[in-house]
Design a protein around this motif. Structure first.
Motif, PDB file in Angstrom:
ATOM      1  N   MET A  34       0.817  -1.219   0.000  1.00 58.10           N
ATOM      2  CA  MET A  34       0.000   0.000   0.000  1.00 58.10           C
ATOM      3  C   MET A  34       0.852   1.272   0.000  1.00 58.10           C
ATOM      4  N   THR A  37       1.045   3.234  -3.267  1.00 60.82           N
ATOM      5  CA  THR A  37      -0.160   3.746  -3.928  1.00 60.82           C
ATOM      6  C   THR A  37      -0.089   5.245  -4.166  1.00 60.82           C
ATOM      7  N   TRP A  93     -10.985   2.455  11.310  1.00 58.65           N
ATOM      8  CA  TRP A  93     -10.468   2.981  10.049  1.00 58.65           C
ATOM      9  C   TRP A  93     -10.505   4.507  10.004  1.00 58.65           C
ATOM     10  N   THR A  99      -2.209   1.955   7.272  1.00 58.20           N
ATOM     11  CA  THR A  99      -2.658   1.343   6.024  1.00 58.20           C
ATOM     12  C   THR A  99      -3.759   2.214   5.452  1.00 58.20           C
ATOM     13  N   PRO A 101      -7.453   2.222   4.562  1.00 62.20           N
ATOM     14  CA  PRO A 101      -8.657   1.406   4.730  1.00 62.20           C
ATOM     15  C   PRO A 101      -9.533   1.433   3.482  1.00 62.20           C
ATOM     16  N   TRP A 102     -10.318   0.362   3.312  1.00 66.87           N
ATOM     17  CA  TRP A 102     -11.176   0.257   2.135  1.00 66.87           C
ATOM     18  C   TRP A 102     -12.177   1.404   2.008  1.00 66.87           C
ATOM     19  N   ASP A 104     -11.810   4.536   2.718  1.00 64.99           N
ATOM     20  CA  ASP A 104     -11.122   5.688   2.140  1.00 64.99           C
ATOM     21  C   ASP A 104     -10.714   5.435   0.685  1.00 64.99           C
ATOM     22  N   LEU A 105     -10.390   4.186   0.363  1.00 62.82           N
ATOM     23  CA  LEU A 105     -10.105   3.857  -1.035  1.00 62.82           C
ATOM     24  C   LEU A 105     -11.327   4.110  -1.915  1.00 62.82           C
ATOM     25  N   ILE A 106     -12.488   3.670  -1.422  1.00 60.29           N
ATOM     26  CA  ILE A 106     -13.732   3.850  -2.179  1.00 60.29           C
ATOM     27  C   ILE A 106     -14.062   5.335  -2.320  1.00 60.29           C
TER      28      ILE A 106
END
Length: 688
Positions: A34, A37, A93, A99, A101-102, A104-106
């Protein structure tokens, strides 16, 4: 080689570095795969911006949309929702820093998509101007909300709160008291103007950010990665370190050079202050004053032409003048302010009976210059491109970046060839320096991109019809008094600047108050050029960086010096009073902005006399000239400053036909005070 003073703890340096990293890189430090990214996205952003200046041709709306999409994506991937750790199961999160978190990715993907929506359905939106469909409204609302959240994460709550207040005012204006009543807007009109046209989020500020500012920030980051920051510091120390209070004078010079391309007060403090603050303490400056001097010079670095942080380019767009005209107008007050700060460091050194550093403690000038002369090549090229052929700022910056990239590629192999070393490693080092500089440049741009876009919400609401109402409100508050109006505007800029980056503060205040200043002044018989009003707002936005209790530059400097941040900020602001006075003066004396001045000798004459006025004012506020001032000498020096800053008023008062002759009266008075001090014992030997 400059050695850091051992009295400065590693904890203080680490604390200052953390402040800089949080401002530039965010709080999140992902581990594992990660961690690549954000750097990959940042590198792609830099490559996209460089492509725009070379071979890629796109409509300006496309450029602004893609620029914002990159910025929003990096914000949601780099900055957690909350700064503190969250221990509630299922919500950890929100404060996750190790890391991505999903959720925040979305959000990052959706926010980038919302920013790109105006590109993806460009023709459809153009055909529906003023009549958005349900999808337009949904995406527009989502874009506004995510932009406000991104601004909260990266620069704090002040700008989102102001944007929300203006948004509420746009909707609830009809229900306000008569004094504040506004016809109001519909949801369709609000979303159309703010999120689907170039009059709001995608307006002039983010256009300048995407087209010009990015390249200058990238140039500054690449210079830093190349090692230019250390070169500027060593060069300044070699030139000025042996004089009385030398490290402080070197700090002024070094921060001035780095501030031209940095645009960040905190970055200036950490870059130069790490070296200069310990040395200032070594020669006798108290920790508070050592830190305050670094704060003052780092803050004022954004005033320095030709770049002035990011604001010079936005001023040029707002005022609709050539960029070189902004630089011309900013030159005299900026350089006079900086020379006065040199003088203040000398006065402080004189009061404390200091000496300079010994020759053995200083780097050798010609050795430093020989080893780092190549760092000056892209800077001189930039200045040449801007001033001689007068190429566009983005083209000038692009060419400077190309030259710097060549230097970064070859500098390590050449050193390895001369001094011995692994050539393969040297080539790799040059390549990684360029890549890391491009990544750092993009990450440093995040706050500017988000701030200019979020400020566009406020600008968009103002252009819906609030401009005239704001002028009336300011006129009522100031009771039609231009002097009171200037004070109100200055205080508002300082207060807003405590929570906003300089660029965002300038955009907001320029939209609200600069036109009002011009209009109200005209109604009272004063002619205030629009550029003078914009520079007035800009100056006080910068001064907010060292204004307690929030001035972050003061916190960074005090961490290095191990001093109390609030007294440090107060002391820094006291040093910057000379900068606070200048905007009030050039509003009424536009000669200081060289407006209508086309004679080079006359421009130099005005500059010299303005510097004398700044020196006199600095001496008066410090209570020291050659020796300690007596009360009547202090009043005389304030009189010198008044004459030099407002020669026309003095000429009118005493009946002098040519107001330029007033300068000679002020100069004679200045020399008279100097003679008085010499007679009282100021002729003892002292260093320059």
């Amino acid at each position: 080689m400059v050695h850091q003073d051992k009295t400065v703890s590693d904890e203080g340096l680490a604390a200052a570095q953390r402040l800089k990293e949080e401002e530039e890189l965010g709080l999140r430090r992902p581990q594992g795969p990660m961690r690549y990214t954000v750097p990959v996205i940042a590198l792609c952003w830099s490559l996209f911006q460089l492509s725009l200046s070379s071979w890629l041709l796109l409509d300006s709306t496309y450029i602004r949309s893609i620029h914002l999409a990159f910025g929003l994506a990096i914000v949601f991937l780099s900055y957690p929702t909350l700064k503190r750790d969250v221990t509630i199961p299922g919500l950890r999160w929100l404060g996750e820093k190790h890391t991505i978190p999903w959720p925040d990715l979305i959000i990052a993907l959706l926010a980038a998509g919302a920013a790109l929506y105006i590109v993806l359905d460009y023709e459809g939106i153009a055909n529906r101007v003023g009549r958005p469909n349900t999808r337009d409204l949904a995406v527009g609302i989502f874009l506004v909300l995510t932009l406000l959240e991104a601004a909260r994460r990266v620069i704090g709550p002040a700008l989102p709160v102001i944007a929300i207040v203006f948004t509420c005012y746009a909707f609830f204006g009809p229900y306000m008291p008569d004094f504040l009543a506004f016809k109001g807007v519909s949801l369709d009109r609000y979303i159309s103007q703010i999120a689907l046209t170039t009059e709001g989020i995608f307006g002039i500020p983010i256009g300048v950010s995407a087209r010009i500012v990015f390249l200058f920030v990238l140039l500054g980051s690449m210079l830093d990665k190349a090692g230019a920051g250390k070169f500027f510091i060593d060069l300044s120390m070699s030139l000025l370190g042996r004089f009385k209070g030398g490290p402080a004078k070197a700090a002024v010079l070094a921060s001035g050079m780095t501030g031209m391309v940095s645009g960040s007060s905190i970055a200036n403090v950490v870059t130069t202050g790490t070296f200069t603050i310990p040395l200032m303490k070594k020669v006798g400056y108290p920790p508070k004053k050592a830190a305050a001097i670094e704060v003052a010079v780092s803050t004022n670095g954004q005033l320095m032409p030709p770049i002035m942080g990011a604001a010079a380019f936005i001023i040029a767009e707002y005022v609709n003048v050539a960029y070189i005209e902004v630089i011309k107008a900013a030159a005299v007050p900026a350089f006079a302010s900086y020379f006065a700060l040199f003088y203040i460091t000398h006065l402080e050194a004189s009061k404390l009976g200091m000496k300079g550093l010994s020759k053995v403690d200083l780097p050798q000038f010609f050795q430093v210059l020989r080893n780092g002369l190549h760092y000056l090549v892209p800077i001189f090229l930039l200045l040449y491109e801007l001033i001689i052929p007068r190429h566009s700022p983005d083209l000038a910056a692009y060419r400077a970046i190309l030259v710097l990239a060549v230097i970064m590629v070859f500098q390590h192999p050449i050193k390895a060839r001369i001094w011995g070393g692994d050539m393969g490693e040297a080539w790799r080092q040059g390549f990684f320096d360029i890549v890391n500089g491009m990544i750092a440049g993009a990450r440093n741009m995040v706050s500017v991109a988000v701030a200019t876009a979020a400020a566009g919400i406020i600008v968009g609401v103002v252009t819906m019809g609030l401009g005239g109402l704001i002028t009336n409100i300011i006129d009522t508050l100031s009771q039609g008094n231009i002097f009171l109006m200037l004070v109100i505007t200055a205080l508002a800029s300082l207060i807003l600047g405590m929570g906003l980056p300089t660029t965002a503060n300038y955009i907001v205040m320029a939209s609200l108050t600069a036109p009002a200043l011009v209009t109200i002044a005209h109604g009272q018989g004063f002619v205030v050029p629009l550029i003078a009003a914009h520079l007035f707002v800009f100056y006080f936005g910068i001064l907010a960086d060292d204004t307690p209790p929030v001035g972050l530059a003061a916190y960074a400097a005090s961490a290095i010096a191990r001093s109390d941040p609030i007294p440090t900020g107060i002391q820094g602001f006291m040093y910057d009073i000379r900068t606070a006075v200048l905007p009030f003066m050039f509003i009424f004396n536009t000669d200081m902005l060289l407006i209508g001045i086309d004679s080079f000798p006359l421009a130099i004459y005005i500059f010299f006399m303005t510097c004398i006025g700044a020196f006199a004012f600095a001496a008066a506020t410090q209570g020291w000239f050659l020796i300690r001032l007596r009360w009547y000498e202090l009043l005389l020096l304030l009189g010198v400053a008044a004459i030099m800053f407002r020669p026309g008023f003095f000429a009118h008062y005493v009946g002098i036909d040519n107001h330029y002759l007033s300068y000679l009266v002020g100069l004679a008075l200045y020399l008279g005070v100097m003679a008085l001090q010499e007679l009282r014992g100021g002729n003892t030997p002292h260093s320059a």
